[in-house]
Design a protein around this motif. Structure first.
Motif, short mmCIF file in Angstrom:
data_model
loop_
_atom_site.label_atom_id
_atom_site.label_comp_id
_atom_site.label_asym_id
_atom_site.label_seq_id
_atom_site.Cartn_x
_atom_site.Cartn_y
_atom_site.Cartn_z
N ASP A 39 0.96 -1.09 0.14
CA ASP A 39 -0.26 -0.03 0.03
C ASP A 39 0.62 1.32 0.02
O ASP A 39 1.80 0.89 0.68
N GLN A 135 -11.55 14.90 5.40
CA GLN A 135 -11.66 13.71 6.25
C GLN A 135 -10.44 13.02 6.43
O GLN A 135 -9.66 12.70 7.43
N GLU A 291 -13.81 -1.06 -4.33
CA GLU A 291 -14.31 0.01 -4.95
C GLU A 291 -13.63 -0.04 -6.52
O GLU A 291 -14.31 0.54 -7.20
C1 LIG Z 1 -11.16 9.98 0.44
C2 LIG Z 1 -12.20 8.96 0.76
C3 LIG Z 1 -12.95 8.90 2.17
C4 LIG Z 1 -13.92 7.80 2.56
N1 LIG Z 1 -14.64 7.77 3.69
C5 LIG Z 1 -15.41 6.85 3.96
C6 LIG Z 1 -16.03 6.90 5.29
O1 LIG Z 1 -15.82 7.71 6.12
N2 LIG Z 1 -17.02 5.92 5.49
C7 LIG Z 1 -17.37 4.99 4.43
O2 LIG Z 1 -18.25 4.26 4.80
N3 LIG Z 1 -16.64 4.94 3.26
C8 LIG Z 1 -15.88 6.02 2.91
N4 LIG Z 1 -15.02 6.17 1.80
C9 LIG Z 1 -15.47 4.88 0.96
C10 LIG Z 1 -14.44 3.85 0.80
O3 LIG Z 1 -13.93 3.89 -0.35
C11 LIG Z 1 -15.00 2.35 1.28
O4 LIG Z 1 -15.93 2.29 2.25
C12 LIG Z 1 -13.85 1.22 1.61
O5 LIG Z 1 -12.71 2.02 2.23
C13 LIG Z 1 -13.27 0.75 0.30
O6 LIG Z 1 -12.45 -0.14 0.54
P1 LIG Z 1 -11.21 -0.93 -0.57
O7 LIG Z 1 -10.49 -1.81 0.19
O8 LIG Z 1 -12.29 -0.88 -1.81
O9 LIG Z 1 -10.60 0.60 -1.05
P2 LIG Z 1 -9.71 1.48 -0.04
O10 LIG Z 1 -10.16 1.69 1.44
O11 LIG Z 1 -9.57 2.82 -0.81
O12 LIG Z 1 -8.28 1.08 -0.23
C14 LIG Z 1 -7.59 1.02 -1.38
C15 LIG Z 1 -6.08 1.05 -0.74
O13 LIG Z 1 -5.15 0.86 -2.04
C16 LIG Z 1 -4.15 1.63 -2.14
N5 LIG Z 1 -3.56 1.75 -3.51
C17 LIG Z 1 -4.28 2.18 -4.49
N6 LIG Z 1 -3.70 2.46 -5.65
C18 LIG Z 1 -2.21 2.04 -5.30
C19 LIG Z 1 -1.04 1.90 -6.08
N7 LIG Z 1 -0.80 1.94 -7.11
N8 LIG Z 1 -0.20 1.30 -5.14
C20 LIG Z 1 -0.04 1.28 -4.06
N9 LIG Z 1 -1.22 1.18 -3.32
C21 LIG Z 1 -2.44 1.44 -4.00
C22 LIG Z 1 -4.68 2.96 -1.59
O14 LIG Z 1 -3.57 3.80 -0.78
C23 LIG Z 1 -5.59 2.33 -0.62
O15 LIG Z 1 -5.12 2.31 0.81
C24 LIG Z 1 -14.04 6.91 1.52
C25 LIG Z 1 -13.63 7.14 0.02
C26 LIG Z 1 -12.77 7.85 -0.16
C27 LIG Z 1 -12.05 7.88 -1.61
#
Ligand SMILES: Cc1cc2nc3c(=O)[nH]c(=O)nc-3n(C[C@H](O)[C@H](O)[C@H](O)COP(=O)(O)OP(=O)(O)OC[C@H]3O[C@@H](n4cnc5c(N)ncnc54)[C@H](O)[C@@H]3O)c2cc1C
Length: 429
Positions: A39, A135, A291
């Motif tokens: 990450d 946030q 996502e």
């Molecule tokens: C700015 C923001 C704030 C949010 N706040 C909330 C909230 O308060 N409550 C809520 O319910 N939902 C929130 N969300 C929605 C959130 O996307 C989902 O709830 C949840 O975190 C999705 O999980 P995920 O594992 O799919 O993605 P994420 O949690 O986004 O995790 C993806 C990870 O991949 C890493 N990554 C991406 N590309 C690369 C790369 N090329 N190389 C290395 N690492 C990489 C990122 O650093 C990140 O840590 C938010 C979304 C965003 C964009």
């Protein structure tokens, strides 16, 4: 699980240590020799659990973390970003210590989402950020104590952001939601019918925000100030309202991060990476969860991550897992229908509003062209630090232009990394 230095090869590579990536790692750990989770952030948790275990309030995050702690074949590596794919099943990564190549056998992309930011007069003033962006800054330690904050845009994220501001000692002067009361009523009825847990979460947030002025059918039409934000003008129904504030957090929804999927040639449709019932992409040995394959929030990310992790070790998910994912995807569909980006937001951007803030290109300059490619060549839009991630998505929404194409390196990189990419330097700086 061990916090590790970056290896040169791994059986399963997971990009992203958010909810999807952590769930995928736990599921895959059972049968894989080595699982490496990378990450770019300095701590696990992704967006919703940003900041690492010490800050988590969600029981599920702690349960996952504890279970992963017993998996000695799982390595977590932070502060690492994928910038290119120089060869089949090989990535070039950038770390604080230089560039390094990493080869993998199977890959699970859990790269999450970013915010859709739309231009309006004053949106480039210091003090104006994305809603989730503010946030993230607060979770990263930015002080907002005593600051007056307006939260604007659309969707349930606005409530979560307002709660974060208040918990950090800020004062939310208003939540400004674009959707009408009719839209919101329909959304709450649908929650009552099929997603009562989410309804309870929303009511709890409303209760915590009870002294905040919530406006629906409203939008910020202008941010005022010279050197920094001093206030905003809103259109609320047919009324124009001026509010003083120190910060404006403005978010119009989320967009999947597609860079890695695009780099590998996975099929993309309607702005998301296409997956089958096992979360497999159209490319062999590559799965996607969370996502990146469709905006839907934490429940969808956890369910899909688990299924993708199992699929990567040749296991099939149980009926319960499939049912959890189906329910989470139904909520995602409801979100999409209820909070689709409102057409009226196109009118917020005036002729002299900057659309590409990196290269100072206004809407008037862009409108002289018919597509993104010509506009980019003639105006330099999208050639700055964000490489079109912000203005490209805005132009897609405002002018109906196709999404900007992608070239390696997919993120701005150091010249030493470029040297490794072109083969003129060894693996490590
Ligand atoms: C700015 C923001 C704030 C949010 N706040 C909330 C909230 O308060 N409550 C809520 O319910 N939902 C929130 N969300 C929605 C959130 O996307 C989902 O709830 C949840 O975190 C999705 O999980 P995920 O594992 O799919 O993605 P994420 O949690 O986004 O995790 C993806 C990870 O991949 C890493 N990554 C991406 N590309 C690369 C790369 N090329 N190389 C290395 N690492 C990489 C990122 O650093 C990140 O840590 C938010 C979304 C965003 C964009």
């Amino acid at each position: 699980m061990v916090a590790a230095i970056l290896p040169f090869s791994t059986d399963i590579l997971i990009i992203g240590a958010g909810p999807a990536g952590l769930a995928a790692a736990l599921a895959a750990a059972e049968l894989s020799s080595t699982v490496t989770v990378i990450d770019e952030n300095p701590a696990p948790g992704g967006q919703i659990w940003r900041g690492g275990p010490a800050t988590w309030r969600d029981r599920r995050a702690h349960d996952l973390w504890q279970a992963l702690a017993n998996c000695l074949n799982v390595r977590m590596v932070y502060g690492v970003r994928i910038v290119a794919a120089p060869a089949e099943k090989e990535f070039l990564l950038e770390t604080a210590d230089g560039a390094q190549k990493l080869s993998w056998n199977k890959l699970i992309i859990c790269s999450g989402a970013r915010e859709l930011l739309l231009p309006f007069p004053g949106w480039t003033l210091p003090g104006v950020t994305g809603a989730g962006g503010l946030q993230a800054l607060i979770k990263g330690g930015m002080p907002v104590e005593g600051k007056r904050v307006a939260v604007a845009g659309s969707g349930p994220l606005l409530l979560a952001v307002a709660e974060t501001v208040i918990r950090a000692g800020g004062q939310v002067v208003s939540i400004i939601e674009t959707k009408s009361s009719k839209n919101l009523r329909q959304f709450f009825w649908a929650l009552l019918k099929s997603h009562r847990g989410k309804l309870l979460q929303a009511l709890k947030l409303f209760w915590q925000l009870k002294f905040v002025h919530y406006r629906h059918d409203a939008r910020v039409v202008k941010a005022h100030g010279e050197q920094r934000l001093l206030g905003i003008s809103l259109q609320h129904g047919d009324k124009k309202i001026d509010l003083s504030c120190d910060l404006l957090a403005c978010g119009f929804g989320l967009l999947p991060n597609l860079e890695i999927g695009t780099l590998l040639g996975c099929q993309i449709r309607d702005g998301s990476i296409v997956v089958d019932a096992n979360q497999a992409t159209t490319r062999a040995d590559v799965w996607v969860a969370g996502e990146a394959c469709g905006i839907g929030g934490v429940d969808k990310a956890l369910a899909e991550g688990h299924i993708a992790g199992l699929a990567a070790i040749g296991q099939t998910a149980e009926q319960d897992d499939i049912a959890r994912r189906t329910h989470a995807r139904q909520f995602a569909d409801l979100l999409r229908q209820s909070f689709a980006t409102d057409d009226s937001l196109r009118k917020l951007c005036k002729s002299d509003t900057l659309v590409c803030r990196c290269e100072d290109v206004s809407a008037r300059q862009l409108r002289e062209h018919d597509d993104w490619r010509t506009a980019k060549l003639m105006t330099r839009a999208g050639m700055g630090a964000c490489q079109g991630r912000i203005c490209g998505a805005a132009c897609q929404f405002m002018f109906g232009w196709e999404a900007p194409g992608l070239r390696q390196p997919v993120f701005p990189t150091k010249t030493s990394t470029l040297a490794v990419l072109s083969g003129t330097a060894s693996n490590i700086e």
